[in-house]
Design a protein around this motif. Structure first.
Motif, PDB file in Angstrom:
ATOM      1  N   UNK A  78     -93.965  41.994  98.902  1.00 37.70           N
ATOM      2  CA  UNK A  78     -95.191  42.019  99.704  1.00 37.70           C
ATOM      3  C   UNK A  78     -94.924  41.303 101.028  1.00 37.70           C
ATOM      4  N   UNK A  79     -95.296  41.944 102.129  1.00 35.63           N
ATOM      5  CA  UNK A  79     -95.193  41.305 103.441  1.00 35.63           C
ATOM      6  C   UNK A  79     -96.262  40.224 103.554  1.00 35.63           C
ATOM      7  N   UNK A  80     -95.848  38.979 103.847  1.00 33.97           N
ATOM      8  CA  UNK A  80     -96.815  37.875 103.887  1.00 33.97           C
ATOM      9  C   UNK A  80     -96.922  37.204 105.258  1.00 33.97           C
ATOM     10  N   UNK A  81     -95.925  37.380 106.132  1.00 34.01           N
ATOM     11  CA  UNK A  81     -96.003  36.705 107.429  1.00 34.01           C
ATOM     12  C   UNK A  81     -95.024  37.332 108.409  1.00 34.01           C
ATOM     13  N   UNK A  82     -95.325  37.136 109.711  1.00 31.47           N
ATOM     14  CA  UNK A  82     -94.420  37.501 110.793  1.00 31.47           C
ATOM     15  C   UNK A  82     -93.893  36.218 111.434  1.00 31.47           C
ATOM     16  N   UNK A 132    -105.725  37.624 104.634  1.00 32.82           N
ATOM     17  CA  UNK A 132    -105.949  37.464 103.194  1.00 32.82           C
ATOM     18  C   UNK A 132    -106.284  38.790 102.508  1.00 32.82           C
ATOM     19  N   UNK A 133    -107.074  39.623 103.194  1.00 27.02           N
ATOM     20  CA  UNK A 133    -107.497  40.882 102.561  1.00 27.02           C
ATOM     21  C   UNK A 133    -106.295  41.775 102.252  1.00 27.02           C
ATOM     22  N   UNK A 134    -105.271  41.726 103.097  1.00 25.73           N
ATOM     23  CA  UNK A 134    -104.063  42.517 102.835  1.00 25.73           C
ATOM     24  C   UNK A 134    -103.321  41.969 101.617  1.00 25.73           C
ATOM     25  N   UNK A 135    -103.256  40.633 101.530  1.00 25.13           N
ATOM     26  CA  UNK A 135    -102.575  40.018 100.389  1.00 25.13           C
ATOM     27  C   UNK A 135    -103.342  40.288  99.098  1.00 25.13           C
ATOM     28  N   UNK A 136    -104.661  40.167  99.155  1.00 26.46           N
ATOM     29  CA  UNK A 136    -105.478  40.386  97.963  1.00 26.46           C
ATOM     30  C   UNK A 136    -105.397  41.833  97.479  1.00 26.46           C
ATOM     31  N   UNK A 170    -102.162  41.671  95.525  1.00 25.26           N
ATOM     32  CA  UNK A 170    -102.014  40.672  94.452  1.00 25.26           C
ATOM     33  C   UNK A 170    -103.278  40.535  93.605  1.00 25.26           C
ATOM     34  N   UNK A 171    -104.455  40.645  94.246  1.00 26.81           N
ATOM     35  CA  UNK A 171    -105.738  40.558  93.539  1.00 26.81           C
ATOM     36  C   UNK A 171    -105.882  39.256  92.754  1.00 26.81           C
ATOM     37  N   UNK A 172    -105.471  38.169  93.357  1.00 29.46           N
ATOM     38  CA  UNK A 172    -105.558  36.859  92.718  1.00 29.46           C
ATOM     39  C   UNK A 172    -105.684  35.816  93.836  1.00 29.46           C
ATOM     40  N   UNK A 173    -106.909  35.314  94.055  1.00 30.76           N
ATOM     41  CA  UNK A 173    -107.156  34.408  95.175  1.00 30.76           C
ATOM     42  C   UNK A 173    -106.343  33.127  95.073  1.00 30.76           C
ATOM     43  N   UNK A 180    -101.694  29.914  97.045  1.00 30.51           N
ATOM     44  CA  UNK A 180    -100.387  29.293  96.790  1.00 30.51           C
ATOM     45  C   UNK A 180     -99.324  29.871  97.711  1.00 30.51           C
ATOM     46  N   UNK A 181     -99.366  31.192  97.954  1.00 33.81           N
ATOM     47  CA  UNK A 181     -98.396  31.828  98.847  1.00 33.81           C
ATOM     48  C   UNK A 181     -98.558  31.283 100.262  1.00 33.81           C
ATOM     49  N   UNK A 182     -99.811  31.146 100.720  1.00 31.47           N
ATOM     50  CA  UNK A 182    -100.052  30.628 102.066  1.00 31.47           C
ATOM     51  C   UNK A 182     -99.548  29.187 102.202  1.00 31.47           C
TER      52      UNK A 182
END
Length: 380
Positions: free
Chosen positions: A253-257, A289-293, A296-299, A304-306
């Motif tokens: 999953x892409x999480x950051x640039x 966050x909406x892209x990550x959710x 992952x569907x787990x707030x 934790x990823x952030x």
């Protein structure tokens, strides 16, 4: 906003003459020509000139024009001396002076754009393209950082002249982060580098520098596999990992640039190229966050990823800021006069992160060579 628009128009009038408010036109140049000089697309400039741009866009545009006005002022002051006794010497020095001014402005702008005493974490939002200032400094007529054919010695023995121009990343590469928690990977995705001869440093033309903008990515592996899964017994990255496309693998999953401004120095030694350099500025941009959710569907896991990205930005990216360690590359051609668009500089480098050394290849491809013609010697 009206004040910012008025300031924008007034500054443009100093450069491009009378402004026709009814038709949104300037006396000395078309809107398309002005857009190119400022490093904007026609659509971007149209928004600015018609009062429909954002406050941030006007602020950045005004800063951009201020730089142009400063360079014009410097050029006029230099021209005052051209009729004096030092005219011939000054003529030789003008490309160097212009280049130094350009690089000074680019560096100062980079320090502003990438201002991060600590590695700053910001949410993704509409931001100015960080490569704009770099592009402006090397692709407009107001700044002349390059050595021209007329500036070359009579025997044309000035190797760096054919390396000048725009280089990009030929092939992406990736490196797993070695840290307390597994699962994070650094993907080198996009590079724009402008190379110029360092005539102020070397009279023989054996040195050139490259100012480089990088837009790279951080990916998260939902399996959180350890780093040993991606390297072999000798510590080399496995081919299976090297060839893996993260965006086609459902586990990643892409999480950051990661936005980076980097300065390279290249030295030509016979048919080899030595590369050194270091980071000037960097910031990290989180995916919303909406892209990550959605993936992952787990707030709680997204949180934790952030937090992990924050720790990576504040600590592990320090490793990416240290001076690079690369083997010398083979020159694209033994005869530097034959270097052309499409040629590649291939460097085998090593990154040590948390005392673990990982090898990677960084390949620059010459996309837009500044001097495409071959220098012709005037010595018989």
């Amino acid at each position: 906003m009206e004040d910012l628009l008025s300031d924008f128009i007034n500054k443009l009038k100093k450069i491009f003459g009378h402004y026709d408010a009814d038709h949104h036109r300037f006396e000395k140049a078309s809107n398309s020509e002005i857009a190119r000089e400022l490093g904007y697309s026609d659509a971007q400039f149209s928004r600015l000139i018609n009062g429909s741009a954002t406050e941030g866009e006007y602020q950045r545009a005004n800063q951009n024009i201020d730089r142009i006005i400063l360079l014009d002022k410097q050029a006029k002051e230099i021209d005052k001396y051209k009729s004096g006794k030092e005219e011939s010497n000054l003529k030789k020095a003008l490309p160097i002076i212009s280049g130094i001014l350009a690089i000074l402005l680019v560096t100062l702008s980079a320090l502003y754009i990438f201002r991060t005493p600590k590695r700053e974490i910001i949410e993704v939002k509409n931001k100015a393209d960080r490569a704009t200032t770099l592009k402006w400094a090397f692709e407009t007529s107001y700044v002349k950082p390059y050595i021209n054919l007329d500036d070359l010695p009579n025997d044309c023995n000035y190797p760096c002249y054919k390396y000048q121009g725009k280089w990009t990343l030929d092939a992406s590469y990736k490196i797993p982060f070695f840290r307390e928690q597994n699962g994070y990977h650094y993907l080198a995705k996009e590079v724009i580098m402008y190379a110029r001869c360092m005539s102020e440093e070397s009279a023989t033309g054996d040195r050139f520098e490259g100012y480089e903008y990088q837009k790279h990515e951080i990916w998260y592996d939902k399996r959180e596999l350890p780093i040993d899964s991606f390297i072999d017994e000798k510590g080399h990255i496995k081919n299976t990992y090297r060839e893996m496309k993260l965006n086609e693998n459902e586990n990643f999953i892409l999480v950051a640039y990661v936005h980076t401004f980097f300065r390279n120095e290249f030295t030509l030694i016979d048919s080899l190229i030595k590369r050194t350099g270091k980071v000037i500025g960097r910031d990290v941009e989180l995916v919303p966050d909406k892209n990550l959710l959605a993936s992952i569907n787990d707030e709680s896991k997204v949180k934790r990823i952030k937090n992990s990205i924050s720790r990576i930005a504040n600590n592990r990216l320090e490793d990416f800021s240290k001076p690079i360690s690369c083997n010398m590359a083979q020159a694209p051609s033994k005869d530097f006069h034959h270097i052309k668009d499409g040629d590649i500089m291939d460097f085998s480098c090593e990154l040590t992160t948390s005392r673990v050394a990982l090898a990677y290849d960084k390949k620059y491809i010459l996309e837009d060579q500044y001097i495409k013609n071959t220098c012709r010697s005037s010595i018989e």
